[in-house]
Design a protein around this motif. Sequence first.
Motif, PDB file in Angstrom:
ATOM      1  N   GLU A   1       1.275  -1.466   6.964  1.00 56.56           N
ATOM      2  CA  GLU A   1       2.526  -0.848   6.414  1.00 56.56           C
ATOM      3  C   GLU A   1       3.413  -1.906   5.858  1.00 56.56           C
ATOM      4  O   GLU A   1       4.050  -1.657   4.988  1.00 56.56           O
ATOM      5  CB  GLU A   1       3.626  -0.040   7.719  1.00 56.56           C
ATOM      6  CG  GLU A   1       3.000   1.053   8.193  1.00 56.56           C
ATOM      7  CD  GLU A   1       3.464   1.748   9.306  1.00 56.56           C
ATOM      8  OE1 GLU A   1       4.247   0.841   9.910  1.00 56.56           O
ATOM      9  OE2 GLU A   1       3.420   2.805   9.685  1.00 56.56           O
TER      10      GLU A   1
ATOM     11  N   GLU B   1      -3.637   5.717   2.869  1.00 57.63           N
ATOM     12  CA  GLU B   1      -3.714   4.392   3.546  1.00 57.63           C
ATOM     13  C   GLU B   1      -5.247   3.904   3.543  1.00 57.63           C
ATOM     14  O   GLU B   1      -5.334   2.524   3.353  1.00 57.63           O
ATOM     15  CB  GLU B   1      -2.882   4.282   4.679  1.00 57.63           C
ATOM     16  CG  GLU B   1      -1.609   4.635   4.510  1.00 57.63           C
ATOM     17  CD  GLU B   1      -0.773   4.664   6.071  1.00 57.63           C
ATOM     18  OE1 GLU B   1       0.165   4.830   6.084  1.00 57.63           O
ATOM     19  OE2 GLU B   1      -1.544   4.540   6.929  1.00 57.63           O
TER      20      GLU B   1
ATOM     21  N   THR C   1       2.011  -2.493   2.582  1.00 59.94           N
ATOM     22  CA  THR C   1       2.132  -1.333   1.660  1.00 59.94           C
ATOM     23  C   THR C   1       3.570  -1.458   1.098  1.00 59.94           C
ATOM     24  O   THR C   1       3.975  -1.394  -0.128  1.00 59.94           O
ATOM     25  CB  THR C   1       2.114  -0.084   2.412  1.00 59.94           C
ATOM     26  OG1 THR C   1       0.886  -0.013   2.830  1.00 59.94           O
ATOM     27  CG2 THR C   1       2.377   1.112   1.494  1.00 59.94           C
TER      28      THR C   1
ATOM     29  N   ASN D   1       1.177  -1.346  11.719  1.00 64.09           N
ATOM     30  CA  ASN D   1       2.310  -2.082  11.320  1.00 64.09           C
ATOM     31  C   ASN D   1       1.773  -3.131  10.109  1.00 64.09           C
ATOM     32  O   ASN D   1       2.858  -3.207   9.398  1.00 64.09           O
ATOM     33  CB  ASN D   1       2.871  -2.870  12.418  1.00 64.09           C
ATOM     34  CG  ASN D   1       3.649  -1.771  13.533  1.00 64.09           C
ATOM     35  OD1 ASN D   1       3.796  -0.787  12.995  1.00 64.09           O
ATOM     36  ND2 ASN D   1       3.650  -2.374  14.739  1.00 64.09           N
TER      37      ASN D   1
END
Length: 649
Positions: free
Chosen positions: A121, A268, A124, A118
């Motif tokens: 993310e 990622e 990102t 998380n």
Amino acid sequence: MSSLGSYVKERREALSAKHSGYSIRSVAKRIGIHHSYLSKLERGENAPLTEERIHALARLLGEDPEVLMALAGKLSERTTALIRSNPAAFQESLVSLQSVMAGLTADSPTQRLAQRKNELEELTRLLRDEIRQRQVLEGQLREQQKVQSTILQNLRDVSVVLLDTQFRIVWSNAPVTDNPSSLMHEFGAGNCGQLGPDGSEANPYCTAWRALKTRAIQNGAYRSIDGRHWLLRSAPVLAADGTVTQIVHLQFEVTELLQARQALEASEERWKFALEGSRGAVWDYDIPTGRVQHSPMWMAMLGYAGNEFELTIDQWERMLHPEDRGPAMDTLAAHVRGETEFYDFEYRLLCKDGSYKWIHSRGKLMEKGATGAATRITGTHHDMSQRKAIEEQILANEAFLETLLGSIEEGISVLAPDMTVRYANPTMVRWYAEGFNPVGKKCHQAFHQLGECCARCPAVRSLRTGRNEFEVLEVTSSTSVRSIEFSAYPIRDMSGDEVTGVIVFVRDITAKRQSRIAPDSDAQLQDMYESAPIGLCTVDAAGRFVRMNARYARLHGYASARQMMRSVHSESEAFASPSDWAALQEQVLIREEITGFECRIRCKDGTTSWTSRSIRVARGDRGGVRGWDVFLEDIQARKSRELVPGDIR
């Protein structure tokens, strides 16, 4: 559907706090629905979404589309197909999943891994927001440059080369470093059918060679020796019998676009590389110890080689610019206390060479201790020097244009396609809108106090035709009658296909009109001739030149009017096509004014150029033609764009 609505509202409002692009109107527009419908969905009312819309919403919010489908009480076609293909296996998977979930604890490695995921993310999303913000600034700069380009007519955004069938350059909008004819003579065209390992052409004009052979549009890519990437497109110009007469060759540099796409498509696992490739850095602040871990780019951004010192929060505070130190520390403290969702601040940091660099820092509280106190914040650093330079350039451009347009003794206004005033210079305001700001109002309301557009408005004609238009009107007041000349020039988008507005120049030509009557005003008329921004000339009934200004001569490639009049004696000699001259003669016999007559002229060096001329005919007492005045404008750039077929992206 209420579960989906509340979840979507929570995620959208969280993202909206970071970026204005997540308002309810913006999100609804980007997934293709009306904003009232999305509002209804978020309120929990019945507003079902199709699977396609749910997937679009998931991509926009950075969510798993399967989760949103489940919250909406739906199953995707893929999930439904899996269940139908093996119901027993699907049931076993559910049982197994329930067992695993029952065995998980709050401190399990799996949950910690999910927490790290998380965090990744979140970082990102921060990067995506940074890219969107940069794109907004770049869009503002392009819009500013588009208006300036229309006024100054000196910018080019694509290399366009017109070749003959022997690959000799007929025309280009920029200097050409490579010699196209070498493909036909020195190296030959044998390698044009073979692409390199990266799919690039052997020569930048290989697409032009294939277009010549196939008589069809050819596309390709090319990588130059200096490492830049180009998109190529060549279109043949066909004669009536289908033979190729010329080739239009276009080259677009896409180096930055290709690099940006590669960065966005990185996995990622390489997110740090993506950040550093875009001049970004990652930092992780351990609050209890005061230590700050960071990526190598953090130091390199400030001119340090490697980790030359151990970074702590106290060291970071000392590196802050004195004017930014207090606000930056207050903003960080407020985030640590939980008063803000994100830490987001722009400040200046001390570089190794003693200078200060603007940094955009964004972070988020990631961990709290057992007592609820903040323990760790993770964030990014971005070098925003380029963005600051763009902002300064925008401000400089605005100041330059404001100074330039404010000093011109002609009324200038910029109108939107719906005739809304976007800009009006001080002269325009003084003449027509004294006492109020006309920006945002309709042109006919702001400047003429009318309920609708004027019937002879050149701005309306220019928006409709896409050409330069002008009109002369007699304005009567209680004390005088003035002759006002209105000239309208269309503003086009980056592709050159769509008219996005119009620039209107307003000139008081009362003195010029009177000079035709007063024999002693030749000097004043000559001054007006020489200062006119377009080519002007006067000819007699046979088309022989009586006078011309320097601009008219320069459009034909001559240094001065005197030089041209010694070499060219009549307008007919300047026309590239006798049929165009004959067509103009026919109109002169029957019309008083001619506007937008487009034809090619023959220049001094033997080349031809497209022009648009407007003519006012002078007649004698019995109606015979005594001569005419010519207003000449250069439209070669527009005609060149019209030669390119299709919409090249």
